[in-house]
Design a protein around this motif. Structure first.
Motif, PDB file in Angstrom:
ATOM      1  N   TYR A  43       0.871  -1.250   0.058  1.00 42.23           N
ATOM      2  CA  TYR A  43      -0.031  -0.090   0.212  1.00 42.23           C
ATOM      3  C   TYR A  43       0.634   1.320  -0.030  1.00 42.23           C
ATOM      4  O   TYR A  43       0.519   2.212  -0.529  1.00 42.23           O
ATOM      5  CB  TYR A  43      -0.985   0.099   1.308  1.00 42.23           C
ATOM      6  CG  TYR A  43      -2.314  -0.920   1.000  1.00 42.23           C
ATOM      7  CD1 TYR A  43      -3.331  -0.476   0.511  1.00 42.23           C
ATOM      8  CD2 TYR A  43      -1.961  -2.201   1.501  1.00 42.23           C
ATOM      9  CE1 TYR A  43      -4.322  -1.443   0.330  1.00 42.23           C
ATOM     10  CE2 TYR A  43      -3.169  -3.139   1.361  1.00 42.23           C
ATOM     11  CZ  TYR A  43      -4.340  -2.701   0.667  1.00 42.23           C
ATOM     12  OH  TYR A  43      -5.472  -3.396   0.743  1.00 42.23           O
ATOM     13  N   ASP A 130     -13.046   4.990   1.504  1.00 40.67           N
ATOM     14  CA  ASP A 130     -13.368   4.319   2.334  1.00 40.67           C
ATOM     15  C   ASP A 130     -14.291   2.952   1.978  1.00 40.67           C
ATOM     16  O   ASP A 130     -14.144   1.787   2.594  1.00 40.67           O
ATOM     17  CB  ASP A 130     -14.245   5.208   3.552  1.00 40.67           C
ATOM     18  CG  ASP A 130     -13.614   6.161   4.323  1.00 40.67           C
ATOM     19  OD1 ASP A 130     -12.473   5.777   4.875  1.00 40.67           O
ATOM     20  OD2 ASP A 130     -14.205   7.101   4.472  1.00 40.67           O
ATOM     21  N   PHE A 133     -11.746   0.512   0.838  1.00 36.11           N
ATOM     22  CA  PHE A 133     -11.080  -0.192   1.865  1.00 36.11           C
ATOM     23  C   PHE A 133     -11.846  -1.233   2.286  1.00 36.11           C
ATOM     24  O   PHE A 133     -11.372  -2.213   2.555  1.00 36.11           O
ATOM     25  CB  PHE A 133     -10.752   0.818   2.917  1.00 36.11           C
ATOM     26  CG  PHE A 133      -9.289   1.539   2.602  1.00 36.11           C
ATOM     27  CD1 PHE A 133      -8.457   1.433   2.124  1.00 36.11           C
ATOM     28  CD2 PHE A 133      -9.599   3.103   3.035  1.00 36.11           C
ATOM     29  CE1 PHE A 133      -7.534   2.251   1.670  1.00 36.11           C
ATOM     30  CE2 PHE A 133      -8.629   3.987   2.906  1.00 36.11           C
ATOM     31  CZ  PHE A 133      -7.435   3.619   2.368  1.00 36.11           C
ATOM     32  N   THR A 138      -8.963  -4.019   3.602  1.00 38.20           N
ATOM     33  CA  THR A 138      -7.522  -3.635   3.834  1.00 38.20           C
ATOM     34  C   THR A 138      -7.185  -3.326   5.245  1.00 38.20           C
ATOM     35  O   THR A 138      -8.154  -2.840   6.030  1.00 38.20           O
ATOM     36  CB  THR A 138      -7.447  -2.032   3.274  1.00 38.20           C
ATOM     37  OG1 THR A 138      -7.862  -2.217   1.762  1.00 38.20           O
ATOM     38  CG2 THR A 138      -6.002  -1.556   3.294  1.00 38.20           C
ATOM     39  N   ALA A 143      -4.834   1.219   5.524  1.00 38.39           N
ATOM     40  CA  ALA A 143      -5.957   2.179   5.196  1.00 38.39           C
ATOM     41  C   ALA A 143      -5.444   3.492   5.825  1.00 38.39           C
ATOM     42  O   ALA A 143      -5.585   4.609   4.945  1.00 38.39           O
ATOM     43  CB  ALA A 143      -7.388   1.683   5.810  1.00 38.39           C
TER      44      ALA A 143
END
Length: 265
Positions: A43, A130, A133, A138, A143
């Motif tokens: 990420y 959001d 995620f 995630t 996140a």
């Protein structure tokens, strides 16, 4: 060295020390441990690319009709970095971004790439972090890390983005981690050779040439404006705290898996 650059280095020395000496590195003892680390770190690799492209979009003309936008020196600096990050070469000489190279490394190690690719696909489709995620499940630490980066991006302050890119990103991997990867590669080259290569390219390209370009870019954008330098410094500190939190999240999951294994045994 530019005194403002030195000021930032002095300010972040403590937090950088915590990151570079984080217990996560000694906790990674096997391919399974490394896979967990990679599933968090990917990420950071992805949103690093997003921060990079945000800077390129802001500092150069990326639309038609073209026009000479901003400083030619700054255009050169960001475009030079983009070339290396977005179109480097893999072990076989094929052009790959560093993100794609990392995904290849994850696949070779049998680390799960579905969460991050699912997240990206959902984010592209909806534009909602959001939702993406949640859809991809995630990890919370990852996140929060990405959300912070996109807050920096949405602030539309080039000097802040450049500083975070320069000081808060991918030059935080210690020698002990590289030694561990080399050791694992001796016993499991079929699982880790691409990741080893990724680290070597990271050191060769990002840690040397690109770091100098990025520092010059930050100097150009902050200029002689004391407020710009202050905003840049505060943003870098916040970014490094997010990196520490990302490492904490990965470390906690690695240790939790170890505890589960011990309990079963």
């Amino acid at each position: 060295m530019n005194p403002s650059i030195q000021q930032i280095n002095n300010r972040i020395e403590s937090i950088r020390h915590q990151i570079i000496h984080h217990p996560i590195y000694s906790a990674i003892e096997s391919i399974d441990d490394l896979k967990i680390f990679m599933q968090y770190h990917i990420y950071a690799v992805w949103d690093f690319m997003s921060l990079l492209k945000s800077l390129q979009n802001s500092l150069t003309c990326t639309t038609v009709p073209w026009y000479p936008k901003g400083s030619a020196d700054t255009r050169f600096l960001i475009n030079e970095i983009v070339v290396g990050e977005e179109s480097d070469v893999d072990l076989e000489g094929n052009r790959k971004s560093h993100f794609e190279l990392y995904l290849d490394a994850m696949s070779q190690a049998n680390a799960d790439t579905r969460p991050v690719t699912t997240f990206i696909e959902k984010f592209i489709a909806t534009g909602n972090l959001d939702d993406a995620f949640q859809h991809a499940n995630t990890p919370e630490a990852a996140a929060q890390f990405v959300k912070h980066t996109f807050e920096v991006i949405s602030g539309h302050k080039n000097h802040v983005q450049a500083a975070v890119f320069t000081f808060g990103r991918e030059d935080l991997i210690p020698n002990m981690f590289i030694s561990m990867v080399n050791d694992l590669n001796q016993t499991s080259p079929d699982n880790i050779s691409i990741f080893k290569y990724y680290l070597e390219r990271h050191i060769e390209v990002d840690g040397d040439h690109h770091s100098h370009l990025a520092i010059q870019m930050t100097e150009n954008l902050c200029g002689e404006n004391d407020n710009n330098w202050k905003e840049a410094e505060e943003a870098v500190v916040a970014s490094l705290h997010q990196r520490l939190a990302l490492w904490n999240g990965a470390y906690d999951e690695i240790m939790s898996k170890k505890d589960e294994f011990v309990s079963v045994v």
